[in-house]
Design a protein around this motif. Structure first.
Motif, PDB file in Angstrom:
ATOM      1  N   TRP A 227       0.826  -1.207   0.000  1.00  9.76           N
ATOM      2  CA  TRP A 227       0.000   0.000   0.000  1.00  9.76           C
ATOM      3  C   TRP A 227       0.859   1.256   0.000  1.00  9.76           C
ATOM      4  N   GLY A 228       2.066   1.157   0.513  1.00 11.78           N
ATOM      5  CA  GLY A 228       2.965   2.310   0.520  1.00 11.78           C
ATOM      6  C   GLY A 228       3.511   2.660  -0.840  1.00 11.78           C
ATOM      7  N   ASP A 229       3.340   1.772  -1.818  1.00 11.36           N
ATOM      8  CA  ASP A 229       3.824   2.055  -3.164  1.00 11.36           C
ATOM      9  C   ASP A 229       2.855   2.995  -3.883  1.00 11.36           C
ATOM     10  N   PRO A 230       3.321   4.139  -4.381  1.00 11.72           N
ATOM     11  CA  PRO A 230       2.414   5.116  -5.003  1.00 11.72           C
ATOM     12  C   PRO A 230       1.652   4.551  -6.201  1.00 11.72           C
ATOM     13  N   LEU A 231       2.301   3.710  -7.019  1.00 11.38           N
ATOM     14  CA  LEU A 231       1.618   3.170  -8.185  1.00 11.38           C
ATOM     15  C   LEU A 231       0.472   2.251  -7.774  1.00 11.38           C
ATOM     16  N   ILE A 232       0.703   1.408  -6.757  1.00 11.25           N
ATOM     17  CA  ILE A 232      -0.354   0.523  -6.294  1.00 11.25           C
ATOM     18  C   ILE A 232      -1.533   1.333  -5.763  1.00 11.25           C
ATOM     19  N   ARG A 233      -1.248   2.392  -5.020  1.00  9.21           N
ATOM     20  CA  ARG A 233      -2.336   3.234  -4.499  1.00  9.21           C
ATOM     21  C   ARG A 233      -3.122   3.860  -5.642  1.00  9.21           C
ATOM     22  N   ARG A 234      -2.422   4.330  -6.658  1.00  7.74           N
ATOM     23  CA  ARG A 234      -3.117   4.926  -7.807  1.00  7.74           C
ATOM     24  C   ARG A 234      -4.024   3.908  -8.497  1.00  7.74           C
ATOM     25  N   LEU A 235      -3.504   2.697  -8.673  1.00 10.02           N
ATOM     26  CA  LEU A 235      -4.290   1.667  -9.339  1.00 10.02           C
ATOM     27  C   LEU A 235      -5.517   1.289  -8.510  1.00 10.02           C
ATOM     28  N   CYS A 236      -5.363   1.242  -7.190  1.00  6.40           N
ATOM     29  CA  CYS A 236      -6.505   0.925  -6.324  1.00  6.40           C
ATOM     30  C   CYS A 236      -7.580   1.999  -6.433  1.00  6.40           C
ATOM     31  N   ILE A 237      -7.162   3.250  -6.371  1.00  2.00           N
ATOM     32  CA  ILE A 237      -8.135   4.340  -6.478  1.00  2.00           C
ATOM     33  C   ILE A 237      -8.811   4.316  -7.839  1.00  2.00           C
ATOM     34  N   LEU A 238      -8.012   4.067  -8.883  1.00  2.00           N
ATOM     35  CA  LEU A 238      -8.570   4.015 -10.235  1.00  2.00           C
ATOM     36  C   LEU A 238      -9.588   2.890 -10.376  1.00  2.00           C
ATOM     37  N   ALA A 239      -9.326   1.741  -9.749  1.00  2.00           N
ATOM     38  CA  ALA A 239     -10.209   0.584  -9.891  1.00  2.00           C
ATOM     39  C   ALA A 239     -11.614   0.860  -9.369  1.00  2.00           C
ATOM     40  N   ILE A 240     -11.757   1.778  -8.435  1.00  2.77           N
ATOM     41  CA  ILE A 240     -13.067   2.079  -7.860  1.00  2.77           C
ATOM     42  C   ILE A 240     -14.054   2.512  -8.940  1.00  2.77           C
ATOM     43  N   PHE A 241     -13.581   3.278  -9.917  1.00  2.48           N
ATOM     44  CA  PHE A 241     -14.491   3.911 -10.864  1.00  2.48           C
ATOM     45  C   PHE A 241     -15.040   2.953 -11.921  1.00  2.48           C
ATOM     46  N   PRO A 242     -14.199   2.234 -12.691  1.00  2.00           N
ATOM     47  CA  PRO A 242     -14.772   1.307 -13.674  1.00  2.00           C
ATOM     48  C   PRO A 242     -15.563   0.175 -13.028  1.00  2.00           C
ATOM     49  N   PHE A 243     -15.057  -0.379 -11.916  1.00  2.00           N
ATOM     50  CA  PHE A 243     -15.806  -1.400 -11.185  1.00  2.00           C
ATOM     51  C   PHE A 243     -17.175  -0.854 -10.789  1.00  2.00           C
ATOM     52  N   GLY A 244     -17.179   0.347 -10.229  1.00  2.00           N
ATOM     53  CA  GLY A 244     -18.425   0.930  -9.753  1.00  2.00           C
ATOM     54  C   GLY A 244     -19.447   1.102 -10.862  1.00  2.00           C
ATOM     55  N   VAL A 245     -19.010   1.629 -11.992  1.00  2.00           N
ATOM     56  CA  VAL A 245     -19.931   1.832 -13.117  1.00  2.00           C
ATOM     57  C   VAL A 245     -20.453   0.501 -13.635  1.00  2.00           C
ATOM     58  N   PHE A 246     -19.567  -0.496 -13.761  1.00  2.00           N
ATOM     59  CA  PHE A 246     -20.003  -1.780 -14.295  1.00  2.00           C
ATOM     60  C   PHE A 246     -21.012  -2.447 -13.373  1.00  2.00           C
ATOM     61  N   VAL A 247     -20.742  -2.459 -12.066  1.00  2.00           N
ATOM     62  CA  VAL A 247     -21.655  -3.090 -11.118  1.00  2.00           C
ATOM     63  C   VAL A 247     -23.000  -2.368 -11.102  1.00  2.00           C
ATOM     64  N   ALA A 248     -22.969  -1.048 -11.084  1.00  2.00           N
ATOM     65  CA  ALA A 248     -24.213  -0.285 -11.076  1.00  2.00           C
ATOM     66  C   ALA A 248     -25.013  -0.509 -12.353  1.00  2.00           C
ATOM     67  N   MET A 249     -24.332  -0.541 -13.489  1.00  2.00           N
ATOM     68  CA  MET A 249     -25.015  -0.773 -14.766  1.00  2.00           C
ATOM     69  C   MET A 249     -25.620  -2.169 -14.794  1.00  2.00           C
ATOM     70  N   SER A 250     -24.869  -3.161 -14.338  1.00  2.00           N
ATOM     71  CA  SER A 250     -25.371  -4.539 -14.335  1.00  2.00           C
ATOM     72  C   SER A 250     -26.563  -4.692 -13.397  1.00  2.00           C
ATOM     73  N   THR A 251     -26.550  -3.946 -12.304  1.00  2.00           N
ATOM     74  CA  THR A 251     -27.602  -4.067 -11.300  1.00  2.00           C
ATOM     75  C   THR A 251     -28.885  -3.359 -11.710  1.00  2.00           C
ATOM     76  N   PHE A 252     -28.761  -2.187 -12.318  1.00  2.00           N
ATOM     77  CA  PHE A 252     -29.935  -1.347 -12.522  1.00  2.00           C
ATOM     78  C   PHE A 252     -30.278  -1.071 -13.988  1.00  2.00           C
ATOM     79  N   ALA A 253     -29.586  -1.680 -14.936  1.00  2.00           N
ATOM     80  CA  ALA A 253     -29.869  -1.402 -16.347  1.00  2.00           C
ATOM     81  C   ALA A 253     -31.328  -1.682 -16.694  1.00  2.00           C
ATOM     82  N   GLN A 254     -31.849  -2.805 -16.225  1.00  2.00           N
ATOM     83  CA  GLN A 254     -33.232  -3.169 -16.557  1.00  2.00           C
ATOM     84  C   GLN A 254     -34.217  -2.129 -16.026  1.00  2.00           C
ATOM     85  N   ALA A 255     -34.041  -1.734 -14.769  1.00  2.00           N
ATOM     86  CA  ALA A 255     -34.953  -0.759 -14.170  1.00  2.00           C
ATOM     87  C   ALA A 255     -34.815   0.614 -14.832  1.00  2.00           C
TER      88      ALA A 255
END
Length: 417
Positions: A227-255
């Motif tokens: 976690w102390g590695d700056p690149l790993i922290r950046r990748l973790c923060i970045l992962a929040i966004f595409p994961f979040g959009v995909f999960v939300a789209m998969s969950t609520f697209a029908q509605a």
């Protein structure tokens, strides 16, 4: 003879990837068994649709809690931990067959949800231990694509076994698949991988990074170092966004598409095509991207295209735009995961289980947060789709800023003449 031995060794190395891929698919199959038959399952087991939904929701909730501990366990006892994940997945699937009531279903789901981080966190570890460096991007792409393929299998089974009376048959097929996958994996990894790092090897992190994260016996210091590695922290923060959009789209697209005249059956087909496109994209795009050193570019393109697709759905929702936009999201957004995981594997060395755990934890956390926000806007499709577009766009500068650290990582990984 030497050529024959080399060919046999190569096949045995890839057998480990095949075994892992089967188990990865099994985890998703158990997770999403009831996603397409929520109403039918609720009537069979005499519980609410919300209760059936919890059969799936326990997986991301427990993942956020268990991602890091499971990553540390994988770093220390990789093969035993991965095999335990495979066995627990099969056990969870089998427990659901003991009794025909909701209690046994929930018990099985809880067992399998504990196993999931042991399996998914291992996608970088299995490639790093069993494949040479040049083949690892391909191995990670295949392993990740298999995880999405498990979603496809779950959707297909729920499309075939659509009645209350057929649910036990679906669960039996799932249990058989999980047990067979665990057996294949046990055979494939019965011997250590040929690329286990020796005690003195400390590859990976940038110069000056502390060594414990690359020790053959990582402990909690591995988490601090990773976690102390700056690149790993950046990748973790970045992962929040595409994961979040995909999960939300998969969950609520029908509605969200229903007010535009998109039926539930059509929405399910759209989501199935979305995941199939993601499987194909994850199995091919990352390999080409890594070869061309275009990781940052692909992340920027996928996030920008996702934002554009969400805007299209906001302004012109419908069957055609749903198919085009959501398929594009699957094709370009899902391959971001194997690309990020491949960067983690290169960066963290023997602590790749901890690194992958951080990525998966961040992604699942993002999925929960964005899904909650979009869920609050489910009666306002225009606002919900625009929020998802904004979330994708927020991550674009971060993806673009990865270009330099990725280039530095590549330079460090390249042997000096």
């Amino acid at each position: 003879m030497q050529s024959g031995q080399t060919g046999t060794m190569t096949r045995s190395r890839w057998l480990a990837i095949v075994g892992y891929s089967l188990v990865g698919a099994a985890t998703q199959l158990v997770w999403l068994n009831f996603a397409g038959i929520t109403t039918v399952a609720s009537s069979r087991y005499g519980v609410s649709e919300s209760a059936i939904g919890w059969l799936a929701q326990v997986f991301p909730l427990l993942y956020v809690v268990l991602a890091i501990p499971c990553g540390l366990v994988l770093d220390r006892w990789f093969r035993s931990a991965l095999l335990a994940g495979a066995v627990l997945t099969a056990a969870g699937a089998c427990v659901r067959l003991i009794g025909d009531d909701f209690g046994w279903l929930l018990a099985g789901q809880l067992i399998a949800s504990v196993a999931q981080p042991l399996v998914l966190n291992a996608v970088t570890g299995i490639t790093g231990r069993y494949l040479p460096e040049k083949n690892r991007p391909t191995g990670i792409a295949i392993g990740t694509a298999s995880i999405f393929a498990g979603m496809v299998i779950a959707f297909l089974l729920s499309a075939i076994f659509t009645t209350a009376a057929s649910i036990p048959t679906m669960l039996t097929i799932t249990a058989a698949f999980c047990a067979g996958s665990a057996l294949v994996l046990a055979i494939a990894i019965r011997h250590p991988g040929p690329f286990e790092l020796p005690t003195e090897a400390v590859p990976g992190l940038h110069p000056g990074s502390p060594a414990p994260a690359h020790s053959p016996h990582p402990n909690r210091s591995a988490l601090a170092t990773t976690w102390g590695d700056p690149l790993i922290r950046r990748l973790c923060i970045l992962a929040i966004f595409p994961f979040g959009v995909f999960v939300a789209m998969s969950t609520f697209a029908q509605a969200l598409l229903e007010p535009a005249g998109v039926t539930g059956g059509t929405a399910s087909t759209i989501l199935l095509v979305n995941v199939i496109a993601g499987v194909l994209g994850s199995a091919t795009i990352p390999i080409l991207v890594v070869r061309r050193h275009a990781e940052s570019t692909l992340l920027v393109v996928s996030l920008t295209a996702t934002a554009a697709a969400c805007v299209l759905l906001a302004l012109a929702p419908g069957v055609l735009t749903g198919f085009v936009a959501i398929t594009l999201i699957g094709l370009l957004l899902l391959p971001a995961l194997p690309i990020v995981l491949e960067l983690v594997e290169r960066r963290t060395g023997e602590a790749e289980g901890t690194g992958a755990g951080l990525i998966w934890m961040a992604g699942n956390l993002g999925g929960l947060i964005v899904a909650v926000v979009v869920g609050l806007l489910v009666d306002h499709p225009l606002a919900a789709f625009l929020v998802m577009a904004a979330i994708a766009l927020i991550a674009v500068p971060g993806a673009r800023a990865l270009r330099r650290p990725i280039a530095e990582l590549r330079a460090q990984s390249t042997p000096q003449p």
